[in-house]
Design a protein around this motif. Structure first.
Motif, PDB file in Angstrom:
ATOM      1  N   ASP A 145       0.822  -1.143  -0.043  1.00 11.32           N
ATOM      2  CA  ASP A 145       0.082   0.023   0.045  1.00 11.32           C
ATOM      3  C   ASP A 145       0.883   1.238   0.006  1.00 11.32           C
ATOM      4  O   ASP A 145       0.507   2.162  -0.563  1.00 11.32           O
ATOM      5  N   PHE A 146       2.078   1.266   0.686  1.00 13.76           N
ATOM      6  CA  PHE A 146       2.911   2.338   0.760  1.00 13.76           C
ATOM      7  C   PHE A 146       4.287   2.004   0.379  1.00 13.76           C
ATOM      8  O   PHE A 146       5.240   1.961   1.137  1.00 13.76           O
ATOM      9  N   PRO A 147       4.624   1.632  -1.119  1.00 18.55           N
ATOM     10  CA  PRO A 147       5.973   1.302  -1.367  1.00 18.55           C
ATOM     11  C   PRO A 147       7.015   2.383  -1.261  1.00 18.55           C
ATOM     12  O   PRO A 147       8.116   1.736  -1.266  1.00 18.55           O
ATOM     13  N   GLU A 148       6.466   3.567  -1.164  1.00 19.98           N
ATOM     14  CA  GLU A 148       7.728   4.585  -0.782  1.00 19.98           C
ATOM     15  C   GLU A 148       8.146   4.668   0.748  1.00 19.98           C
ATOM     16  O   GLU A 148       9.155   5.499   1.103  1.00 19.98           O
ATOM     17  N   HIS A 149       7.469   3.903   1.602  1.00 26.38           N
ATOM     18  CA  HIS A 149       7.834   4.010   2.839  1.00 26.38           C
ATOM     19  C   HIS A 149       9.003   3.077   3.506  1.00 26.38           C
ATOM     20  O   HIS A 149       9.041   2.696   4.263  1.00 26.38           O
ATOM     21  N   ASN A 150       9.988   3.220   2.929  1.00 26.55           N
ATOM     22  CA  ASN A 150      11.058   2.444   3.215  1.00 26.55           C
ATOM     23  C   ASN A 150      11.471   2.197   4.631  1.00 26.55           C
ATOM     24  O   ASN A 150      12.459   2.809   4.997  1.00 26.55           O
ATOM     25  N   VAL A 151      10.502   1.730   5.623  1.00 23.62           N
ATOM     26  CA  VAL A 151      10.741   1.728   6.973  1.00 23.62           C
ATOM     27  C   VAL A 151      11.510   0.573   7.322  1.00 23.62           C
ATOM     28  O   VAL A 151      12.104   0.470   8.675  1.00 23.62           O
ATOM     29  N   TYR A 152      11.820  -0.465   6.616  1.00 24.48           N
ATOM     30  CA  TYR A 152      12.463  -1.789   7.087  1.00 24.48           C
ATOM     31  C   TYR A 152      13.215  -2.062   5.893  1.00 24.48           C
ATOM     32  O   TYR A 152      13.001  -1.884   4.737  1.00 24.48           O
ATOM     33  N   THR A 153      14.340  -2.971   6.060  1.00 28.74           N
ATOM     34  CA  THR A 153      15.007  -3.974   5.037  1.00 28.74           C
ATOM     35  C   THR A 153      15.110  -5.164   5.187  1.00 28.74           C
ATOM     36  O   THR A 153      15.311  -5.548   6.309  1.00 28.74           O
ATOM     37  N   THR A 154      14.453  -6.075   4.290  1.00 25.98           N
ATOM     38  CA  THR A 154      14.481  -7.514   4.594  1.00 25.98           C
ATOM     39  C   THR A 154      15.922  -7.940   4.690  1.00 25.98           C
ATOM     40  O   THR A 154      16.957  -7.770   3.891  1.00 25.98           O
ATOM     41  N   PRO A 155      16.151  -8.556   5.730  1.00 18.42           N
ATOM     42  CA  PRO A 155      17.595  -9.064   6.157  1.00 18.42           C
ATOM     43  C   PRO A 155      17.977 -10.170   4.863  1.00 18.42           C
ATOM     44  O   PRO A 155      17.216 -10.977   4.332  1.00 18.42           O
ATOM     45  N   VAL A 156      19.307 -10.041   4.504  1.00 18.13           N
ATOM     46  CA  VAL A 156      19.712 -11.062   3.560  1.00 18.13           C
ATOM     47  C   VAL A 156      19.678 -12.318   3.477  1.00 18.13           C
ATOM     48  O   VAL A 156      19.547 -13.045   2.622  1.00 18.13           O
ATOM     49  N   PHE A 157      19.430 -12.873   5.000  1.00 21.52           N
ATOM     50  CA  PHE A 157      19.170 -14.319   5.060  1.00 21.52           C
ATOM     51  C   PHE A 157      18.012 -14.791   4.531  1.00 21.52           C
ATOM     52  O   PHE A 157      17.839 -15.767   4.139  1.00 21.52           O
ATOM     53  N   PHE A 158      16.975 -13.736   4.419  1.00 27.34           N
ATOM     54  CA  PHE A 158      15.836 -13.923   3.820  1.00 27.34           C
ATOM     55  C   PHE A 158      15.142 -13.488   2.592  1.00 27.34           C
ATOM     56  O   PHE A 158      14.247 -13.186   2.028  1.00 27.34           O
ATOM     57  N   SER A 159      16.424 -13.232   1.650  1.00 32.60           N
ATOM     58  CA  SER A 159      16.369 -12.299   0.549  1.00 32.60           C
ATOM     59  C   SER A 159      16.140 -13.253  -0.564  1.00 32.60           C
ATOM     60  O   SER A 159      15.462 -12.907  -1.484  1.00 32.60           O
ATOM     61  N   SER A 160      16.343 -14.702  -0.552  1.00 35.10           N
ATOM     62  CA  SER A 160      15.768 -15.665  -1.528  1.00 35.10           C
ATOM     63  C   SER A 160      14.501 -16.077  -1.370  1.00 35.10           C
ATOM     64  O   SER A 160      14.142 -17.059  -0.980  1.00 35.10           O
ATOM     65  N   ASP A 161      13.519 -15.060  -1.914  1.00 36.94           N
ATOM     66  CA  ASP A 161      12.234 -15.498  -1.834  1.00 36.94           C
ATOM     67  C   ASP A 161      11.188 -15.354  -2.827  1.00 36.94           C
ATOM     68  O   ASP A 161      11.111 -14.510  -3.661  1.00 36.94           O
ATOM     69  N   TRP A 162      11.306 -16.834  -3.257  1.00 30.28           N
ATOM     70  CA  TRP A 162      10.423 -17.051  -4.658  1.00 30.28           C
ATOM     71  C   TRP A 162       9.124 -16.351  -4.480  1.00 30.28           C
ATOM     72  O   TRP A 162       8.313 -16.077  -5.631  1.00 30.28           O
ATOM     73  N   LEU A 163       8.360 -16.653  -3.158  1.00 29.91           N
ATOM     74  CA  LEU A 163       7.157 -16.422  -2.979  1.00 29.91           C
ATOM     75  C   LEU A 163       6.771 -15.028  -3.531  1.00 29.91           C
ATOM     76  O   LEU A 163       5.785 -14.846  -4.394  1.00 29.91           O
ATOM     77  N   ASN A 164       7.374 -14.054  -2.953  1.00 26.91           N
ATOM     78  CA  ASN A 164       7.177 -12.791  -3.294  1.00 26.91           C
ATOM     79  C   ASN A 164       7.530 -12.280  -4.671  1.00 26.91           C
ATOM     80  O   ASN A 164       7.232 -11.090  -5.265  1.00 26.91           O
ATOM     81  N   GLU A 165       8.588 -12.801  -5.153  1.00 30.88           N
ATOM     82  CA  GLU A 165       9.141 -12.575  -6.403  1.00 30.88           C
ATOM     83  C   GLU A 165       8.071 -13.111  -7.495  1.00 30.88           C
ATOM     84  O   GLU A 165       7.889 -12.105  -8.215  1.00 30.88           O
ATOM     85  N   TYR A 166       7.303 -13.984  -7.264  1.00 32.20           N
ATOM     86  CA  TYR A 166       6.244 -14.423  -8.194  1.00 32.20           C
ATOM     87  C   TYR A 166       5.136 -13.506  -8.103  1.00 32.20           C
ATOM     88  O   TYR A 166       4.719 -13.014  -9.343  1.00 32.20           O
ATOM     89  N   TRP A 167       4.801 -13.167  -6.808  1.00 29.42           N
ATOM     90  CA  TRP A 167       3.399 -12.334  -6.907  1.00 29.42           C
ATOM     91  C   TRP A 167       3.901 -10.826  -7.128  1.00 29.42           C
ATOM     92  O   TRP A 167       2.998 -10.368  -7.866  1.00 29.42           O
ATOM     93  N   ASP A 168       4.996 -10.371  -7.189  1.00 32.19           N
ATOM     94  CA  ASP A 168       5.290  -9.288  -7.483  1.00 32.19           C
ATOM     95  C   ASP A 168       5.642  -9.115  -8.811  1.00 32.19           C
ATOM     96  O   ASP A 168       5.121  -8.033  -9.520  1.00 32.19           O
TER      97      ASP A 168
END
Length: 435
Positions: A145-168
């Motif tokens: 809803d607020f893509p401009e709100h960069n209020v956190y960063t996904t830690p690199v440990f969790f960055s291989s993320d096929w689920l959100n890659e697909y839906w994005d």
């Protein structure tokens, strides 16, 4: 180029056709959980937690630089309602009532954010109680809803993320959520969507987690085969209702403090309580390490649907097709969409490896390009091998064979050959040797 999956990690895992899960016996003690407070390489996290499917907790040092830990939290460590209202005000948000039960979950309504905050303030002033019940803002797609709100960063440990890659890629959904709840709010017993991993970071407040290793949930089923709504309920001691509950191990009980991130592995059923007024950020995600668990889950879901409507099997020409439609409605995905999912993941990695070897830029979103670059070519090759393994499983599966393959975006034999050709042709340029 700096990459975070090293050559040794790749060589250790790339030949795995089927990942073997280690025993979960060590988690039968309710006091066992690795706490990570120092620098940890991605390769170590990959080998020690992702592949064996083991939980762990990261200390607050991994979230100290997040903007939301400054903007959303008061000096006293409580939710900063004033700042939150400035940011979100009239935004519609999903809110569950923890005091009501609908099947094995809590019914939800949508309300303006400011109305929920008004309720929350009154709830606190009234000694953490309200005639409206205990309301819990959950599963809010704040970052969508607020893509401009960069209020956190996904830690690199969790960055291989096929689920959100697909839906994005489809631009219709995601599995990134914000939860905000008063003291006493909770989430009933469940395992995560598609048996994905999840990570959950406390922005403020404290949570109590009850985690059961995979397989233990089978002892907790009632005589009808249903899982409990609340694993702490006294009715679980009724052998007439829950005949095997005493055989289940004690859950792993974890207190999560403000700033800490918990990694919840695939298929670990859990129940969660907010011990204080709490805000958390949660992602569901999956990748090459647990795609086999998702595939097993999908087979189990289809089998359940087939059992439910088995009496019509011989009277409907399109019975198998109807099973896929029902599965999609119940689970959110069916075999056809799963094949599309695998195709997108494979295509992105083949494009990345080909771009690396040719020196040309590849055509996909910048954030995905950055993620693949950081994870590196070893990781892309591992991912492709895992996709290839699952495609081989699909080709051996009778229910997949019955699909109308002319309607599929993935042509499995062709994709398998493309994956093999890509790994072979890029092997020299990226030192992807298995010596």
């Amino acid at each position: 180029m700096f990459t975070i999956m090293d050559r040794e990690a790749y060589r250790n895992c790339c030949s795995l056709a089927k990942i073997t899960r280690q025993s979960y016996d060590q988690f039968w003690s309710p006091h066992f959980l690795d706490y990570i407070d120092k620098e940890l390489s991605y390769s170590k996290f990959f080998k020690k937690y992702l592949l064996p499917n083991h939980p762990c907790m990261f200390s607050r040092r991994f979230t100290d630089d997040w903007e939301c830990r400054k903007q959303w939290v008061s000096e006293e460590g409580k939710p900063n309602f004033q700042k939150l209202l400035q940011q979100f005000d009239e935004t519609p948000v999903p809110v569950a009532n923890c005091n009501a039960k609908e099947y094995n979950a809590n019914p939800k309504q949508v309300m303006p954010f400011k109305e929920f905050i008004q309720y929350w303030r009154e709830y606190i002033q009234n000694g953490h109680s309200s005639p409206k019940g205990c309301l819990y803002l959950k599963d809010w797609h704040m970052s969508r809803d607020f893509p401009e709100h960069n209020v956190y960063t996904t830690p690199v440990f969790f960055s291989s993320d096929w689920l959100n890659e697909y839906w994005d890629t489809l631009e219709v959904d995601d599995y990134r959520f914000v939860y905000m709840g008063p003291k006493g709010s909770w989430t009933p017993f469940h395992a995560d969507v598609f048996r994905s991993y999840s990570w959950s970071a406390n922005i403020c407040g404290r949570k109590k987690w009850l985690l059961y290793p995979p397989g233990q949930e089978e002892f907790l089923r009632d005589t009808h085969g249903n899982l409990p709504y609340d694993v702490t309920s006294a009715e679980l001691r009724d052998k007439g209702l829950f005949p095997h509950s005493e055989e289940a191990c004690q859950p792993l009980e974890i207190i999560q403090e403000a700033g800490e991130i918990i990694f919840v592995p695939s298929g670990w059923h859990h129940q969660v309580y907010n011990l204080e007024d709490t805000i958390s950020i949660n992602h569901n995600w999956l990748n090459g390490c647990n795609i086999d668990i998702m595939w097993q889950f999908l087979q189990n879901e289809l089998s359940s649907v087939q059992k439910e409507i088995n009496e019509w099997r011989n009277t409907m020409d399109s019975w198998h097709q109807h099973c896929q439609v029902i599965m999609k409605a119940c689970s959110g995905i069916n075999y056809g969409e799963f094949a599309s999912f695998l195709k997108i993941i494979a295509n992105n990695r083949m494009a990345f490896l080909n771009a690396c070897s040719s020196g040309e830029s590849s055509e996909y979103p910048r954030h995905l390009s950055e993620t693949l670059t950081v994870l590196g070519p070893y990781h892309a090759a591992f991912d492709l091998q895992r996709v290839a393994h699952i495609i081989e499983c699909l080709l051996c599966n009778d229910d997949f064979k019955r699909l109308d393959h002319s309607t599929l975006t993935l042509q499995p034999e062709t994709m398998l050959q493309q994956i093999r050709d890509t790994i072979q042709s890029t092997r020299g340029q990226h030192l992807l040797y298995q010596e």
